[in-house]
Design a protein around this motif. Structure first.
Motif, PDB file in Angstrom:
ATOM      1  N   ARG B 124       0.829  -1.213   0.000  1.00 35.62           N
ATOM      2  CA  ARG B 124       0.000   0.000   0.000  1.00 35.62           C
ATOM      3  C   ARG B 124       0.855   1.251   0.000  1.00 35.62           C
ATOM      4  O   ARG B 124       0.383   2.325  -0.355  1.00 35.62           O
ATOM      5  N   GLY B 125       2.105   1.125   0.429  1.00 34.43           N
ATOM      6  CA  GLY B 125       2.970   2.299   0.525  1.00 34.43           C
ATOM      7  C   GLY B 125       4.010   2.366  -0.576  1.00 34.43           C
ATOM      8  O   GLY B 125       3.682   2.699  -1.716  1.00 34.43           O
ATOM      9  N   PRO B 126       5.259   2.014  -0.232  1.00 31.85           N
ATOM     10  CA  PRO B 126       6.388   2.247  -1.137  1.00 31.85           C
ATOM     11  C   PRO B 126       6.275   1.552  -2.494  1.00 31.85           C
ATOM     12  O   PRO B 126       6.820   2.057  -3.473  1.00 31.85           O
ATOM     13  N   VAL B 127       5.582   0.403  -2.553  1.00 31.14           N
ATOM     14  CA  VAL B 127       5.506  -0.338  -3.813  1.00 31.14           C
ATOM     15  C   VAL B 127       4.375   0.189  -4.687  1.00 31.14           C
ATOM     16  O   VAL B 127       4.377   0.018  -5.906  1.00 31.14           O
ATOM     17  N   ARG B 128       3.410   0.864  -4.049  1.00 34.75           N
ATOM     18  CA  ARG B 128       2.191   1.277  -4.734  1.00 34.75           C
ATOM     19  C   ARG B 128       2.402   2.119  -6.004  1.00 34.75           C
ATOM     20  O   ARG B 128       1.825   1.807  -7.058  1.00 34.75           O
ATOM     21  N   PRO B 129       3.245   3.158  -5.954  1.00 45.08           N
ATOM     22  CA  PRO B 129       3.417   4.004  -7.137  1.00 45.08           C
ATOM     23  C   PRO B 129       3.942   3.219  -8.336  1.00 45.08           C
ATOM     24  O   PRO B 129       3.481   3.412  -9.469  1.00 45.08           O
ATOM     25  N   TRP B 130       4.901   2.319  -8.063  1.00 39.18           N
ATOM     26  CA  TRP B 130       5.482   1.501  -9.117  1.00 39.18           C
ATOM     27  C   TRP B 130       4.412   0.607  -9.741  1.00 39.18           C
ATOM     28  O   TRP B 130       4.283   0.502 -10.965  1.00 39.18           O
ATOM     29  N   LEU B 131       3.610   0.006  -8.856  1.00 36.35           N
ATOM     30  CA  LEU B 131       2.529  -0.877  -9.267  1.00 36.35           C
ATOM     31  C   LEU B 131       1.508  -0.139 -10.129  1.00 36.35           C
ATOM     32  O   LEU B 131       1.079  -0.632 -11.179  1.00 36.35           O
ATOM     33  N   GLU B 132       1.156   1.071  -9.705  1.00 37.92           N
ATOM     34  CA  GLU B 132       0.161   1.874 -10.432  1.00 37.92           C
ATOM     35  C   GLU B 132       0.688   2.262 -11.811  1.00 37.92           C
ATOM     36  O   GLU B 132      -0.060   2.271 -12.798  1.00 37.92           O
ATOM     37  N   ALA B 133       1.979   2.584 -11.863  1.00 43.50           N
ATOM     38  CA  ALA B 133       2.573   2.990 -13.137  1.00 43.50           C
ATOM     39  C   ALA B 133       2.516   1.854 -14.152  1.00 43.50           C
ATOM     40  O   ALA B 133       2.110   2.047 -15.303  1.00 43.50           O
ATOM     41  N   VAL B 134       2.892   0.636 -13.708  1.00 45.05           N
ATOM     42  CA  VAL B 134       2.870  -0.514 -14.620  1.00 45.05           C
ATOM     43  C   VAL B 134       1.427  -0.837 -15.016  1.00 45.05           C
ATOM     44  O   VAL B 134       1.137  -1.139 -16.177  1.00 45.05           O
ATOM     45  N   ALA B 135       0.501  -0.745 -14.029  1.00 40.03           N
ATOM     46  CA  ALA B 135      -0.915  -0.985 -14.337  1.00 40.03           C
ATOM     47  C   ALA B 135      -1.408   0.030 -15.373  1.00 40.03           C
ATOM     48  O   ALA B 135      -2.211  -0.308 -16.255  1.00 40.03           O
ATOM     49  N   GLY B 136      -0.905   1.253 -15.288  1.00 38.30           N
ATOM     50  CA  GLY B 136      -1.286   2.286 -16.248  1.00 38.30           C
ATOM     51  C   GLY B 136      -0.842   1.927 -17.666  1.00 38.30           C
ATOM     52  O   GLY B 136      -1.593   2.114 -18.632  1.00 38.30           O
ATOM     53  N   TYR B 137       0.375   1.380 -17.779  1.00 41.08           N
ATOM     54  CA  TYR B 137       0.860   0.914 -19.079  1.00 41.08           C
ATOM     55  C   TYR B 137      -0.086  -0.130 -19.664  1.00 41.08           C
ATOM     56  O   TYR B 137      -0.405  -0.114 -20.855  1.00 41.08           O
ATOM     57  N   ILE B 138      -0.509  -1.054 -18.780  1.00 42.10           N
ATOM     58  CA  ILE B 138      -1.387  -2.130 -19.259  1.00 42.10           C
ATOM     59  C   ILE B 138      -2.708  -1.546 -19.735  1.00 42.10           C
ATOM     60  O   ILE B 138      -3.249  -1.935 -20.775  1.00 42.10           O
ATOM     61  N   ARG B 139      -3.230  -0.570 -18.985  1.00 41.21           N
ATOM     62  CA  ARG B 139      -4.499   0.035 -19.366  1.00 41.21           C
ATOM     63  C   ARG B 139      -4.413   0.705 -20.735  1.00 41.21           C
ATOM     64  O   ARG B 139      -5.324   0.567 -21.564  1.00 41.21           O
ATOM     65  N   SER B 140      -3.314   1.390 -20.980  1.00 38.39           N
ATOM     66  CA  SER B 140      -3.199   2.032 -22.305  1.00 38.39           C
ATOM     67  C   SER B 140      -2.984   0.974 -23.380  1.00 38.39           C
ATOM     68  O   SER B 140      -3.438   1.139 -24.516  1.00 38.39           O
ATOM     69  N   GLY B 141      -2.330  -0.132 -23.028  1.00 40.66           N
ATOM     70  CA  GLY B 141      -2.188  -1.238 -23.964  1.00 40.66           C
ATOM     71  C   GLY B 141      -3.535  -1.869 -24.287  1.00 40.66           C
ATOM     72  O   GLY B 141      -3.784  -2.304 -25.419  1.00 40.66           O
ATOM     73  N   GLN B 142      -4.400  -1.913 -23.303  1.00 45.43           N
ATOM     74  CA  GLN B 142      -5.751  -2.436 -23.528  1.00 45.43           C
ATOM     75  C   GLN B 142      -6.537  -1.519 -24.453  1.00 45.43           C
ATOM     76  O   GLN B 142      -7.233  -1.976 -25.361  1.00 45.43           O
ATOM     77  N   ALA B 143      -6.399  -0.212 -24.238  1.00 47.16           N
ATOM     78  CA  ALA B 143      -7.108   0.767 -25.061  1.00 47.16           C
ATOM     79  C   ALA B 143      -6.663   0.647 -26.513  1.00 47.16           C
ATOM     80  O   ALA B 143      -7.460   0.833 -27.446  1.00 47.16           O
ATOM     81  N   ALA B 144      -5.377   0.288 -26.696  1.00 51.74           N
ATOM     82  CA  ALA B 144      -4.849   0.149 -28.054  1.00 51.74           C
ATOM     83  C   ALA B 144      -5.112  -1.243 -28.631  1.00 51.74           C
ATOM     84  O   ALA B 144      -4.697  -1.535 -29.750  1.00 51.74           O
TER      85      ALA B 144
END
Lengths: 212, 212
Positions: B124-144
């Motif tokens: 929930r803390g230190p790993v969260r930003p990294w996790l969100e960033a990678v999840a964001g990549y996947i979301r844009s990959g899904q959109a494409a």
DNA sequence: CCTACCGATCGGTAGG
DNA sequence: CCTACCGATCGGTAGG
């Protein structure tokens, strides 16, 4: 009047159950015989009467898990042979086996960390036939074009088994880690990953296809 | 003549390194302060001078791993943003981080078993930003249309992270479990599973497609 | 950082 | 002689 109790076969069983819980939660080394004894309201010496050493107790805990495995999985394998959807049958039973008692997954995972050589023996021995059978299903699925050609059947089965064990063993970490539904989402995603990495796009039977 | 040594900043580092090895191999509870001291040729009391309790030493070991993570991964994330193949970049760096020192994976996995609440805090803390960033990549990959629409981005990232950690931590179990090449096959299959469960069939860039 | 220790608890065994 | 334990204690070692 004979007041001596007859031998109670449930006492060893209760000790094994308590030891399984404690070994799963704290690990073998961190669990004292006294803690196991306290759980079943016996003295430490009474526990040592049934299991002559702590090592014997460890073997009994692992033996009980393996016995349950040998009891449950072959039946499933026969059912899967007749099933129309072998993946759901086998994956469901595999995750069901560990989800039914998450302590099994935790004990097995701790054992893999603490005694890799003994775990390897299990893989090469008692688990091997089951692994080969499932790998065989995948090979015939590949021949039928149902499964990706580049799947490594044995490696796939071992990895998915490890994923299920790890996911169940560390499930409490996920409880609310992402959101309130994190565990359910993780379980579902694990099944999806296992499925999607196995089946070719034109999956003959519906139900789990991407909606788009 | 002053014979007293000047404070040696490498001593705490050496203690942390030794403790990491022992915690990874045997677990925290099964590792004595004396064993750590022996590894660095100090007395138990000398170790307690640098780390006032065993618990402080545990925190230092975890802190060192987390610091290394925070040091390595953001750099990769920036590189991935520019990379033509984000999956290979991110997955490669993730597995590289743990493969570079398998003790990291073992310590983290043991921590997840022993102290799930603290592991959840990390997620929930230190790993969260990294996790969100990678999840964001996947979301844009899904959109494409590059990634499967039914991927749960956050759950996928967490699961793949867990798979990598588990696979590295239990790698020695695989050593020759199936055949002499079992470990290499398992590593390759893990990457394939992560890839195939993410990408839609018509992957735009070649190199990792099924050969058929 | 060391010598000298503490309260407690470890796995295992004694006689009855 | 057996089983299923008991209270007490063994030699060592734990974290501090």
């Amino acid at each position: 009047m004979v007041l001596a109790r007859s031998p109670d076969p449930d006492v060893p069983r209760a000790i094994i159950a308590a030891a399984t819980r404690l070994f799963a939660a704290q690990g073998f080394d961190a669990t004292s015989l006294q803690a196991v004894a306290d759980e079943v309201s016996l003295t430490k010496q009474a526990v040592l009467h049934h299991f002559p050493s702590k090592e014997h107790l460890r073997q009994a805990v692992l033996g009980a898990i393996l016995a349950h495995w040998n009891d449950t999985l072959p039946r499933l394998l026969l059912a899967a042979a007749a099933s129309e959807d072998r993946f759901e049958a086998v994956f469901g039973e595999l995750s069901g086996f560990f989800a039914a008692d998450p302590d099994r997954a935790r004990v097995v995972l701790r054992e893999a960390l603490d005694r890799p050589a003994e775990m390897r023996k299990l893989l090469r021995g008692p688990v091997r036939p089951w692994l080969e059978a499932v790998a065989g299903y995948i090979r015939s699925g590949q021949a039928a074009g149902k499964h990706h050609a580049d799947v490594d059947p044995e490696a796939y089965v071992v990895q998915v088994m490890l994923f299920v064990i790890s996911a169940v063993a560390t499930a409490s970490v996920m409880q609310g880690a992402l959101d309130d539904d994190a565990r359910a989402r993780s379980d579902k995603e694990l099944a999806r990953i296992a499925r999607a990495s196995l089946f070719t796009p034109a999956r003959p039977r519906g139900g789990a296809l991407p909606t788009r």
